[in-house]
Design an enzyme around this catalytic site. Sequence first.
Site, short mmCIF file in Angstrom:
data_model
loop_
_atom_site.label_atom_id
_atom_site.label_comp_id
_atom_site.label_asym_id
_atom_site.label_seq_id
_atom_site.Cartn_x
_atom_site.Cartn_y
_atom_site.Cartn_z
N MET A 102 0.84 -1.19 0.00
CA MET A 102 0.00 0.00 0.00
C MET A 102 0.88 1.24 0.00
SD MET A 102 -2.87 -1.11 2.82
CE MET A 102 -1.66 -1.78 3.96
N ILE A 159 1.78 -5.29 8.19
CA ILE A 159 3.21 -5.02 8.35
C ILE A 159 3.47 -3.52 8.20
CG2 ILE A 159 5.53 -5.49 7.47
CD1 ILE A 159 4.42 -8.12 6.36
N GLY A 189 1.14 4.15 4.63
CA GLY A 189 1.96 3.29 3.78
C GLY A 189 2.44 2.02 4.47
N SER A 190 2.22 0.85 3.84
CA SER A 190 2.52 -0.39 4.53
C SER A 190 2.28 -1.58 3.61
CB SER A 190 1.66 -0.49 5.78
OG SER A 190 0.34 -0.04 5.50
N ARG A 191 2.10 -2.75 4.22
CA ARG A 191 1.94 -3.99 3.44
C ARG A 191 1.08 -4.97 4.22
NH1 ARG A 191 7.26 -7.66 2.28
NH2 ARG A 191 6.31 -9.68 2.67
#
Length: 232
Positions: A102, A159, A189-191
């Site tokens: 993301m 994450i 922002g991440s995953r």
Amino acid sequence: MSISNSIRAQIPPIHPEGYPFIGGFALVSLILFWIFTPLGWIGTLLTVWCALFFRDPIRVTPQREGLVVAPADGRISMITRALPPAELGLGDRPLLRVSIFMSVFNVHVNRSPVAGRIEKISYRPGAFINAELDKASEDNERNSLAISTPHGKIGVVQIAGLVARRIVSFVREGQTVGAGERFGLIRFGSRLDVYLPDGTEVLVSEGQTAIAGETILADFDVATPGLTFRSQ
């Protein structure tokens, strides 16, 4: 429908998690306008961006036994086999893992990929390296969920990344969730990683854009008919 209602219908709602941030940016913008007008306009643009970041649009989720939908908006960054986090109790063999990255421009409200019961939630502090790197799944701060379904358990891992420094969870252990139901959020922002049981058919490819709660990631049982949809 009035013009105001038409405009309102086109603007996605803001998740309450964003209210303090949006309010803070707005307050700073007012102060900047008082100090120097151009700075105030910059602050206003940042306020609008913050509001867009915390948008929480309605999604239409496909409803059918065995479907796995995307838990996050973003890009399918990796499809591989990997060991799931030990804290999830999903065994010590590599499982199929679908990773979604993301960016700061994506919607960051996360949705359950399946209908099931949350068996375990485990938070682990860690580093904040680039979430696109493979080792981020092991080294970074994360929040892991094990969800039990009639087709077996799946793992969902939020994450943190370089910018994302706060993982928020809306659910608890023992809670039943529906496919596409909101379960958490990661700021800035991440995953997300999804670990799937052996035999699951993946229906996406690397580089594809995913929409949380709508894109079908995988199917436990491709032979089951009767696809329906639900807005949520």
